[in-house]
Enzyme design. Structure first.
Site, short mmCIF file in Angstrom:
data_model
loop_
_atom_site.label_atom_id
_atom_site.label_comp_id
_atom_site.label_asym_id
_atom_site.label_seq_id
_atom_site.Cartn_x
_atom_site.Cartn_y
_atom_site.Cartn_z
N SER A 23 0.81 -1.21 0.00
CA SER A 23 0.00 0.00 0.00
C SER A 23 0.85 1.27 0.00
O SER A 23 1.79 1.41 0.79
CB SER A 23 -0.93 0.02 1.21
OG SER A 23 -1.65 1.24 1.26
N SER A 25 -0.67 4.19 0.56
CA SER A 25 -1.44 5.16 1.35
C SER A 25 -0.60 5.87 2.41
O SER A 25 -0.75 7.08 2.59
CB SER A 25 -2.64 4.47 2.00
OG SER A 25 -3.58 4.07 1.01
N THR A 70 -9.07 -1.32 2.85
CA THR A 70 -8.99 -1.88 1.51
C THR A 70 -9.40 -3.35 1.57
O THR A 70 -9.87 -3.83 2.62
CB THR A 70 -7.58 -1.68 0.92
OG1 THR A 70 -7.57 -2.07 -0.45
CG2 THR A 70 -6.52 -2.45 1.69
N LYS A 74 -13.83 -4.18 3.24
CA LYS A 74 -14.73 -3.06 3.01
C LYS A 74 -16.17 -3.33 3.45
O LYS A 74 -16.87 -2.41 3.87
CB LYS A 74 -14.69 -2.64 1.54
CG LYS A 74 -13.35 -2.04 1.12
CD LYS A 74 -13.38 -1.53 -0.31
CE LYS A 74 -12.06 -0.91 -0.69
NZ LYS A 74 -12.07 -0.35 -2.06
N ASN A 95 -14.73 2.27 2.55
CA ASN A 95 -13.26 2.27 2.55
C ASN A 95 -12.71 3.26 3.56
O ASN A 95 -11.50 3.44 3.66
CB ASN A 95 -12.73 2.62 1.15
CG ASN A 95 -12.86 4.10 0.83
OD1 ASN A 95 -13.81 4.77 1.25
ND2 ASN A 95 -11.92 4.62 0.05
N ALA A 135 -17.70 -6.83 -12.13
CA ALA A 135 -18.92 -6.67 -11.35
C ALA A 135 -18.66 -6.86 -9.86
O ALA A 135 -19.55 -7.25 -9.11
CB ALA A 135 -19.98 -7.67 -11.82
N ALA A 162 -23.99 -14.21 -12.58
CA ALA A 162 -24.52 -14.05 -11.22
C ALA A 162 -24.01 -12.77 -10.58
O ALA A 162 -24.74 -12.10 -9.84
CB ALA A 162 -24.14 -15.25 -10.36
N TYR A 229 -2.90 0.12 -11.25
CA TYR A 229 -1.77 1.03 -11.44
C TYR A 229 -0.41 0.34 -11.33
O TYR A 229 0.63 0.98 -11.49
CB TYR A 229 -1.82 2.22 -10.47
CG TYR A 229 -1.76 1.88 -9.00
CD1 TYR A 229 -0.55 1.63 -8.36
CD2 TYR A 229 -2.92 1.83 -8.24
CE1 TYR A 229 -0.50 1.33 -7.01
CE2 TYR A 229 -2.87 1.55 -6.88
CZ TYR A 229 -1.66 1.30 -6.27
OH TYR A 229 -1.61 1.01 -4.93
#
Length: 286
Positions: A23, A25, A70, A74, A95, A135, A162, A229
């Site tokens: 991460s 962040s 994350t 969530k 989040n 999805a 589904a 990314y």
């Protein structure tokens, strides 16, 4: 007897997930604290599975101001909150957990506002027709963003019918006109459904969208947002960029959703240039 208020000189925040070592962040948030002059603030990573999240959150002291959440936590984040934002309710995931003055937690989803921001900056306007690959959880956030952007239609293309069916009630709550098309290579595949779309959003894992590269009728006016990314550019983004499309990356979203979290955690405006520069330096990303 009047209670003595708890005075907290240290303020902490973290990102929770599993795996979490990758991460970026902490790079973004800690740079923001420095640039904003928020001494005593720190932001770290905590490896935490979904089942472990409630107990971990319950054990945090008053110095904790907020949590970024994350995968895979969530949905679990919703269960620990005393209040949940309408958009997080609609999407079924949060989040962001913000500590309130009474010690309880408020859950929000800044992925949605982040997607709205990056697509608006890329030139997406109300009435745009959107094609959505995938999805899963990020697709739900993209659906909510499409609703806020006033999208004309959203066509979902995913391998599992589904999973697409699970999105239909979400779209209904959000007021999104959603249809579906089959994934290439599956029965009744309809690549023609992607012809003339204004926005293509890919929320699928690394490599999953590669087969679209040679199939899509690229048009320069299309905005292409790939939520990945690393590595960058993805084959999808590279092909779209070569065709003259406007490209938005998952790195753009990472920054935008972090800006929203920073402001909710700290209550001060985010120093965006410093946070963006720190992220760019960490990724050696132009």
């Amino acid at each position: 007897m009047k209670e003595t208020p708890v005075v907290v000189s240290e303020r902490r925040a973290a990102v929770l997930g599993k795996p979490i070592a990758h991460s970026l962040s902490p790079v973004i948030h800690n740079a923001g604290y420095v640039a904003a002059g928020l001494t005593g603030w720190s932001y770290t990573r905590i490896e935490c599975a979904a089942a472990e999240l409630p107990a971990l959150v319950a054990g945090l002291g008053p110095e904790w101001a907020g949590l970024s959440v994350t995968m895979p936590g969530k949905e679990a984040a919703l269960t620990v909150a005393a209040e949940v934002s309408p958009v997080a309710v609609a999407v079924g995931a949060a989040n962001t957990l913000v500590r309130r003055p009474d010690g309880s937690w408020y859950a929000d989803n800044t992925d949605v506002t982040g997607i709205v921001e990056v697509l608006t900056e890329a030139g997406v306007r109300p009435g745009a027709n959107v094609a959505l690959l995938g999805a899963g959880g990020t697709a739900r956030a993209a659906l909510a963003a499409a609703a806020q952007l006033g999208a004309g239609t959203v066509t979902v293309i995913a391998r599992r019918p589904a999973a697409v069916a699970d999105l239909e009630p979400v779209a209904a709550v959000l007021g999104v006109a959603m249809s579906s098309a089959a994934w290439p290579g599956t029965p009744h595949a309809q690549v023609s459904a992607l012809t003339g779309v204004d926005v293509l959003i890919s929320t699928v894992p690394k490599g999953a969208a590669d087969e679209f590269v040679g199939l899509l009728p690229w048009q320069a006016a299309t905005v292409v947002f790939d939520a990945l990314y690393d590595p960058w550019p993805t084959p999808l983004a590279a092909a779209a960029g070569a065709a003259g499309c406007r490209i938005v990356s998952g790195l753009d979203l990472l920054l935008a959703q972090a800006i929203g979290q920073f402001e909710q955690f700290t209550g001060v405006p985010a120093p965006r240039p410093a946070m963006a520069a720190a992220l760019s330096a960490a990724r050696s990303f132009p």
